[in-house]
Design an enzyme around this catalytic site. Structure first.
Site, short mmCIF file in Angstrom:
data_model
loop_
_atom_site.label_atom_id
_atom_site.label_comp_id
_atom_site.label_asym_id
_atom_site.label_seq_id
_atom_site.Cartn_x
_atom_site.Cartn_y
_atom_site.Cartn_z
N ASP A 74 0.91 -1.37 -0.10
CA ASP A 74 -0.10 0.19 0.02
C ASP A 74 0.77 1.27 0.04
OD1 ASP A 74 -2.22 1.84 0.27
OD2 ASP A 74 -1.44 1.92 2.54
N ASP A 101 -2.34 6.47 -4.83
CA ASP A 101 -2.57 5.39 -3.89
C ASP A 101 -2.87 4.22 -4.50
OD1 ASP A 101 -3.04 3.98 -1.35
OD2 ASP A 101 -4.87 5.09 -1.34
#
Length: 383
Positions: free
Chosen positions: A81, A268
């Site tokens: 992530d 992201d």
């Protein structure tokens, strides 16, 4: 309704101090997508308030892959992530009453010869509650690369059903140390400091071609076979998340006026959508002809994809075009197919702030250049 997401399985190719991990497609529930606004509101509001605690969640998109921790290695599936910085996994010391721990792999420090006790308290605040535990130290292996003496968190409490039934055990953050809980050096920092990769960057290639390889995550390298043309780089505005200036947003070649003087954006990998201010996204989805249901845009008929306009996001003076086939998600659940807008509204009270998630990353090969503090985009080769 299920959303397409991308799942990262362990499969590695090591080339000249670089690591490439292939990716595959998976799906996640539509309900999970609706938690995006709450997740990001908490995450960015905390940053705006001056805290260093990253707040993230992963129900809407999951890149997860196999790593091992300890000697001998204990296997875990972790989300890779770019919207957080810490590594955490469930602990064997987690009470059996915590369902998320009970249903996932748990780290047993007593079974590792390279474990070093630390014990510092560790907490991350999520929208659904706090993940808490304590810090430990051990070796972490990703593919053939072993990071020694990595600090990570053993979770003894995990909030909400999102963690209970997640396909992953924990999270491996790829953002900056400045937002790392307890200022713990992220795994990629230690890959660099220990000389495990020769280049100070990592890159994502994601495929949306049904039945094809889902993509790859490369540590320390750029795969020139996965994109065409030049890579356009934009400097970071903050060394926190991968944040930069977004110049404009256009619909069918005409500026939508969303940015005014400028917008800021975060790239992201932990978000499947493109998210922006609620008012702007609502106007966008209505202009595209989507019906707004529970905060998301739903098209009445998937055949409209052929009639929708392109949208364009301008970064570093370059126009990055998204076609309807790239920003509309065609998803099937219980035998029924629906088409959803890839744009989600969020309320952050931070002005013109956007999140470029997988809808964007799948169209544009993305380079996260830690050494030069920049993000790069190039047209991805699909198929």
């Amino acid at each position: 309704m299920k959303l397409l997401i991308l799942t990262l399985f362990l499969a590695t190719i090591v080339l000249a101090q670089a690591l490439t991990v292939p990716l595959n497609f998976h799906q996640a529930s539509r309900e999970s997508r609706r938690r995006v606004p709450q997740k990001w509101s908490n995450r960015l509001s905390a940053l705006n308030a001056g805290t260093t605690i990253p707040i993230s969640d992963f129900e809407d998109a999951q890149y997860y892959g196999a790593i091992t921790i300890g000697t001998p290695g204990q296997a875990f599936k972790v989300v890779f992530d770019t919207g957080s910085s810490n590594l955490w996994i469930p602990s064997k010391k987690c009470p059996i009453t915590v369902v998320a721990c009970d249903l996932h792999n748990k780290y047993n420090s007593g079974a590792s010869s390279t474990y070093v006790a630390n014990g510092t308290d560790f907490t991350i605040q999520y929208g659904s509650g706090a993940m808490s535990g304590f810090v430990s130290q051990d070796s972490v292996t990703v593919g053939s690369l072993t990071v020694k003496d990595q600090l990570f968190a053993e979770a003894t409490a995990e909030p909400g059903i999102a963690f209970d039934f997640a396909k992953f055990d924990g999270i491996l953050g790829l953002a900056f140390q400045s937002i790392s809980v307890n200022s713990i050096p992220p795994v990629f920092y230690n890959m660099l400091s220990q000389g495990l990769v020769s280049s100070t960057l990592f890159s994502f290639w994601l495929s949306r071609t049904p039945g094809a390889n889902g993509g790859e995550l490369s540590f320390g390298s750029i795969d020139n076979t996965k994109y065409t043309g030049d890579i356009t780089y934009v400097p970071l505005t903050n060394e926190t998340y991968w944040e930069f200036v977004m110049d404009d947003f256009a619909i069918d070649g005409q500026s939508a006026g969303f940015c005014g003087t400028t917008c800021h954006a975060i790239c992201d990998s932990g978000t499947s959508l493109i998210a922006g201010p609620m008012a702007d996204i609502t106007a966008l989805n209505e202009k595209l002809g989507a019906v707004i249901l529970n905060g998301e845009g739903v098209f009445s008929d998937c055949s409209v994809i052929n009639t929708l306009p392109n949208v364009t996001i301008t970064v570093a003076g370059r126009e990055f075009v998204l076609t309807p086939k790239e920003y509309v998600l065609e998803v099937t659940e219980f035998g029924k197919t629906e088409c959803l807008s890839g744009f989600m509204g969020i309320e952050l009270n931070m002005g013109n702030f956007w999140i470029l998630g997988d809808v964007f990353i799948s169209a544009y090969y993305t380079v996260f250049d830690f050494g030069n503090k920049q993000v790069g985009f190039a047209t991805a080769i699909q198929g």
